[in-house]
Design a protein around this motif. Structure first.
Motif, PDB file in Angstrom:
ATOM      1  N   ARG A   1      41.379  40.573  36.677  1.00 36.52           N
ATOM      2  CA  ARG A   1      41.683  41.997  36.790  1.00 36.52           C
ATOM      3  C   ARG A   1      42.431  42.478  35.546  1.00 36.52           C
ATOM      4  O   ARG A   1      42.168  43.563  35.026  1.00 36.52           O
ATOM      5  CB  ARG A   1      42.524  42.243  38.043  1.00 36.52           C
ATOM      6  CG  ARG A   1      42.798  43.707  38.341  1.00 36.52           C
ATOM      7  CD  ARG A   1      41.566  44.479  38.721  1.00 36.52           C
ATOM      8  NE  ARG A   1      40.849  43.874  39.831  1.00 36.52           N
ATOM      9  CZ  ARG A   1      39.620  44.214  40.194  1.00 36.52           C
ATOM     10  NH1 ARG A   1      38.972  45.158  39.533  1.00 36.52           N
ATOM     11  NH2 ARG A   1      39.027  43.615  41.205  1.00 36.52           N
ATOM     12  N   ALA A   2      43.367  41.660  35.057  1.00 36.20           N
ATOM     13  CA  ALA A   2      44.096  42.017  33.842  1.00 36.20           C
ATOM     14  C   ALA A   2      43.145  42.130  32.664  1.00 36.20           C
ATOM     15  O   ALA A   2      43.286  43.016  31.800  1.00 36.20           O
ATOM     16  CB  ALA A   2      45.178  40.980  33.559  1.00 36.20           C
ATOM     17  N   ALA A   3      42.155  41.224  32.603  1.00 37.49           N
ATOM     18  CA  ALA A   3      41.178  41.270  31.512  1.00 37.49           C
ATOM     19  C   ALA A   3      40.313  42.522  31.606  1.00 37.49           C
ATOM     20  O   ALA A   3      40.012  43.160  30.593  1.00 37.49           O
ATOM     21  CB  ALA A   3      40.302  40.017  31.546  1.00 37.49           C
ATOM     22  N   GLU A   4      39.920  42.898  32.824  1.00 40.21           N
ATOM     23  CA  GLU A   4      39.124  44.110  32.984  1.00 40.21           C
ATOM     24  C   GLU A   4      39.901  45.325  32.482  1.00 40.21           C
ATOM     25  O   GLU A   4      39.341  46.189  31.791  1.00 40.21           O
ATOM     26  CB  GLU A   4      38.726  44.313  34.444  1.00 40.21           C
ATOM     27  CG  GLU A   4      37.819  45.529  34.626  1.00 40.21           C
ATOM     28  CD  GLU A   4      37.664  45.952  36.076  1.00 40.21           C
ATOM     29  OE1 GLU A   4      36.550  46.356  36.439  1.00 40.21           O
ATOM     30  OE2 GLU A   4      38.648  45.891  36.838  1.00 40.21           O
ATOM     31  N   THR A   5      41.170  45.389  32.822  1.00 38.34           N
ATOM     32  CA  THR A   5      42.005  46.498  32.366  1.00 38.34           C
ATOM     33  C   THR A   5      42.080  46.519  30.847  1.00 38.34           C
ATOM     34  O   THR A   5      41.915  47.566  30.206  1.00 38.34           O
ATOM     35  CB  THR A   5      43.416  46.389  32.960  1.00 38.34           C
ATOM     36  OG1 THR A   5      43.340  46.527  34.382  1.00 38.34           O
ATOM     37  CG2 THR A   5      44.336  47.467  32.410  1.00 38.34           C
ATOM     38  N   SER A   6      42.323  45.359  30.241  1.00 40.82           N
ATOM     39  CA  SER A   6      42.441  45.264  28.793  1.00 40.82           C
ATOM     40  C   SER A   6      41.148  45.679  28.100  1.00 40.82           C
ATOM     41  O   SER A   6      41.153  46.469  27.141  1.00 40.82           O
ATOM     42  CB  SER A   6      42.808  43.829  28.400  1.00 40.82           C
ATOM     43  OG  SER A   6      42.852  43.675  27.005  1.00 40.82           O
ATOM     44  N   VAL A   7      40.015  45.175  28.598  1.00 43.78           N
ATOM     45  CA  VAL A   7      38.726  45.496  27.986  1.00 43.78           C
ATOM     46  C   VAL A   7      38.407  46.987  28.139  1.00 43.78           C
ATOM     47  O   VAL A   7      37.887  47.617  27.220  1.00 43.78           O
ATOM     48  CB  VAL A   7      37.610  44.630  28.597  1.00 43.78           C
ATOM     49  CG1 VAL A   7      36.237  45.113  28.148  1.00 43.78           C
ATOM     50  CG2 VAL A   7      37.795  43.166  28.214  1.00 43.78           C
TER      51      VAL A   7
END
Length: 320
Positions: free
Chosen positions: A40-46
C-alpha cells in the motif's frame, strides 16, 4: 525587450512544457485506504510520482482503513471542485451515494486496485489485478507442489468485506477444489497487516498441535505472511519447509523471506495502478475517449527459482 514581451515568451514556454502531458493546473483527489502494508505504501509512492511526472496537483487523503474517512475525503474533493478522483476503496459496499454525488458534479472517478458494489456508470474505470486469478495462481502452486500429499491449510484473510479478501479466497478455493488431499482447516482475517497476521497465526499454532499439523499457510497478502513467518519461527517451526508459505503482492520482504528459505511463493500485484489510470483519464479529458471499464494488470508467480535477492533489491527503490 519589454516586460510584456518577456511575459509572453514565458507563457509560451510554459505552454510548450505542458503540451505533451496533462495541464499543470489539473487537480486530482486521491483517497487512499491507509498504509496497512508495504504494498500500500508503494502504491501511494508510485501514484504521487506519476502525478508529479504529469504535472498534476494531487490532493492526497489517508483514510486510515476507515470507509467513513474515505467518504468524507471524497466529499471534500467534490467541494473543492477537483478535476477527477482516484479512490482505493477499503470495502466493496456503501459507495453509491458518494459516487452519485461525484457524478452529479461531473467529476470522473477511477477505482484503484479494488472494486465496489455499485452501478458501473458511477465510475469511469477500475484499474486492478484479477484478484480471483491471484488466488487461483497461489492455489494452483500449492496443488502442483504437494501433489498427492495430505495438506491442511490455514488461511489469513484480508479485510472483511474487501474485494481482495473475497476474490483471493474464491480463487484459491477454486484451485484446490477437486483435490481432496488439500483442505482449509482454519480461516481468519488478519486485516492485511503484519501485526495482525502474526497474532492470528499464533492462534492457529495453538489450535493445531503447536502448528505441527499445518502443511501450508495461505495469506491474502505478503505482510500477513511475514507476520505469520515470525510467529512460526517463535514457535520453533520452520516456515518454508514445514509449513509451506504462499501469499500475494510481491513486496520486498517476502523476497527476503525466500532468500532465507522461509517463504515459498508469492503472486505479484503491481503497485503502479496510477499509470494506467492517469493514461485513461488523460484520453478522456482531452477528447472524451471512454476507457475499458476494467483495466487488468498482470498476476505473476514468483518462487525461490526467480532470483529473489535480485527482486528484493529492485523493489526496494519503489517506495515499499
Amino acid at each position: 525587450m519589454t516586460f510584456l514581451t518577456k511575459l509572453a515568451i514565458a507563457a509560451s514556454l510554459a505552454t510548450a512544457l505542458t503540451s505533451t502531458a496533462m495541464a499543470a493546473d489539473l487537480v486530482v483527489g486521491f483517497s487512499q485506504i491507509g498504509s496497512e502494508s508495504g504494498w500500500r505504501a508503494a502504491e501511494t509512492s508510485v501514484t504521487k510520482l506519476e502525478a508529479e511526472k504529469r504535472g498534476i496537483d494531487l490532493k492526497f487523503a489517508d483514510a486510515q482503513q476507515k470507509q467513513e474517512n474515505q467518504i468524507k475525503a471524497i466529499r471534500g474533493f467534490i467541494a473543492q471542485g477537483v478535476n477527477a478522483i482516484l479512490v482505493a476503496p477499503v470495502v466493496a459496499t456503501g459507495w453509491e451515494d458518494v459516487l452519485s454525488e461525484a457524478k452529479e458534479a461531473n467529476i470522473p472517478v477511477i477505482l484503484l486496485d479494488r472494486g465496489v458494489d455499485a452501478p458501473q456508470d458511477l465510475y469511469l474505470t477500475s484499474v486492478a489485478s484479477d484478484q480471483v486469478k491471484e488466488g487461483h495462481v497461489a492455489g494452483q502452486w500449492l496443488v502442483d507442489t504437494v501433489k498427492d500429499k495430505d495438506c491442511k491449510v490455514v488461511e489469513l484473510q484480508g479485510t472483511v468485506g474487501s474485494t481482495p479478501a473475497i476474490n483471493r479466497k474464491k480463487g484459491f478455493e477454486d484451485a484446490i477444489a477437486g483435490h481432496a488431499n488439500i483442505s482449509i482447516i482454519r480461516s481468519q482475517t488478519g486485516d492485511f497487516t503484519r501485526a495482525k497476521g502474526k497474532e492470528v497465526m499464533e492462534g492457529f499454532i495453538k489450535a493445531e498441535n503447536g502448528g505441527k499439523d499445518i502443511c501450508a499457510v495461505y495469506a491474502h497478502n505478503d505482510d500477513m505472511a511475514v507476520g505469520a513467518i515470525q510467529a512460526l519461527k517463535d514457535a520453533g517451526l520452520k516456515p518454508g519447509t514445514s509449513p509451506l508459505v504462499v501469499s500475494i503482492d510481491g513486496v520486498p520482504d517476502i523476497f527476503a523471506a525466500m532468500v532465507a528459505g522461509e517463504a515459498n511463493a508469492t503472486v505479484e500485484l503491481t503497485p503502479n495502478m496510477a499509470g494506467p489510470a492517469l493514461d485513461a483519464l488523460d484520453a478522456y479529458l482531452k477528447n472524451g475517449t471512454m476507457p475499458a471499464k476494467f483495466i487488468i494488470t498482470e498476476s505473476k508467480l514468483y518462487t525461490p527459482a526467480d532470483n529473489p535477492q535480485g527482486e528484493y533489491d529492485s523493489r526496494k527503490g519503489l517506495g515499499y
